[in-house]
Design an enzyme around this catalytic site. Sequence first.
Site, short mmCIF file in Angstrom:
data_model
loop_
_atom_site.label_atom_id
_atom_site.label_comp_id
_atom_site.label_asym_id
_atom_site.label_seq_id
_atom_site.Cartn_x
_atom_site.Cartn_y
_atom_site.Cartn_z
N SER A 122 0.83 -1.20 0.00
CA SER A 122 0.00 0.00 0.00
C SER A 122 0.87 1.26 0.00
O SER A 122 1.67 1.45 -0.89
CB SER A 122 -0.97 -0.03 1.19
OG SER A 122 -1.87 1.03 1.13
N ASP A 167 -2.59 6.25 -4.15
CA ASP A 167 -1.44 5.57 -3.53
C ASP A 167 -0.93 4.47 -4.46
O ASP A 167 -1.53 4.21 -5.51
CB ASP A 167 -1.80 5.06 -2.14
CG ASP A 167 -2.82 3.93 -2.15
OD1 ASP A 167 -3.51 3.76 -3.17
OD2 ASP A 167 -2.94 3.22 -1.14
#
Length: 574
Positions: free
Chosen positions: A144, A303
């Site tokens: 992530s 992201d």
Amino acid sequence: MGYMEEYRFWREDPYFDQKTKDELAAIEGNEAEIEDRFYRELEFGTGGLRGVIGAGTNRMNVYTVRKATQGLANDIIKQGGQKKGVAIAYDSRFMSPEFADEAALCLAANGIRTYVFDELRPTPELSFAVRLLGCIAGIVVTASHNPPEYNGYKVYWEDGAQVTSPRDKEIIAEVKAVKDYHSVKTMPKEKAVKEGLYQVIGSEIDDAYMEELKKQIIHPEVIREMADDIRIVYTPLHGTGNKPVRRVLSELGFKHVYVVPEQELPDPAFTTLEYPNPEDPKAFTLALKLAKEKKADIVMATDPDADRLGIYALDTKTGEYVPFTGNMSGMLIAEYILRERRATGTMPEDPALVKTIVTTNMAKPIAAEYDVELFEVLTGFKYIGELIKRFEQTGSNHYVFGLEESYGCLAGTHARDKDAVVAVMCLCEAAAWCKKHGKTLWDQMLELYEKYGYYKESLYTITLKGIDGSRQIAEMMDRLRKNPPVRFGGLEAVRIRDYASGVIRELATGKESPTGLPGSNVLYFELTDDAWCCARPSGTEPKIKFYMGVKGNSLEDAAEKNEKLTEELKAVIG
């Protein structure tokens, strides 16, 4: 086996390759480093694996990935899901393609068919692919928004959501049961391909994914009308969002989309960033520079695995760009969808808006305004995915939108995880609608505040690294449970929700009622004046997080109340 014995085993056993042994030889004599790498197995939690890349049992490497996958394979075989197969995606991080292949080849050696994307893809597209292909499970290799030295491995089940109880506990048990690295299966890639156990997927999934995204558009005619006027700046932060975001905006007709050139291409080192996180204002430095040059209306960043979105919007009064929290952007999208679906007669019957318990309470008056039922779930988008499945199984409600405070949301049910690609699309449509009506997204946010209240939230995090960190966090939660604070400065606690015991207690009367949610190590304090705070240890990092929220009568009042609550919380926890 102690950590030093494990270290020697990895250095001496022929199972491990020479590169691994050389890396470990380089730390000989550094007992602290050896201990950190080998004092435990890298934990396979409810979301999978996450850790620093390197050699050792407490690191992300081909051996720990393969070992975890053997446990997953054992569980799939018990469920009789070998023929359904497993979809696998990966992001732009160091070792992501290698870890994806290691997982695929371990599954293949266990007789489980795998479908592996031909190059990096967003996490939400993996969620979509699991259901489209009818797989028993899915894996996405990503860390992530963590720093570049990290990587991770998330497991999804056949509903397209990350695994929840009891499935997660059963998989974890199987992973923990794999003790011997020599028992872990793998096979040559060429053989797996030849036997049909390793299949490459790509554009056919992309095309289907795009079509599902575009179904969420409410006013295509507004986009066409404003296409020449609205200007959009976007950065994928060197991650997976570049191609799908540009494609969907292009196919919808947006003409002026400017991608930050320095951050357009995948870069596992995230060279232009201190931290690849759209929550971090520094991540927007280059995007804001480009926005001023292009006179953009909206600035967006996804992201690295493109499941979370951060935005800035233009304030025409000051000429500056205003940052939005995940709560703000989520509420902006939610209110737009609910309002326009009501206005156009496209709202489904028994509509549902879903939020996590630590997400803004602004969702309550917005849901009430449009006669939509609001549901709360535990922190983690997998619980929103689980609720979507329940709605479909029971027919009780129709999911419209869901969000969590950490910059994640989902419009529609094509995926069962947060989807920054669909969020970009929805925000750009909302921005086009605002432009048509002579305002910006920031103007629209101010209108929401005026109508529903000036809600403001914040997060205070304590990081306790090392072997003692988890123990200290557990002691902190234990103290809060045994001696719960009843006052936070000028605010009184009205109710305490203990999600571990499943009980809500009214402090004035002592009356107890069930939380109605699964057990979780979370304490939630409902305070006077529509304020609240919540204590929650992280499930993936050595942190304890304190979430807070207030309601004010102006931006300044809300900010002042929030700052005061933060200071009072710090005093309470010492």
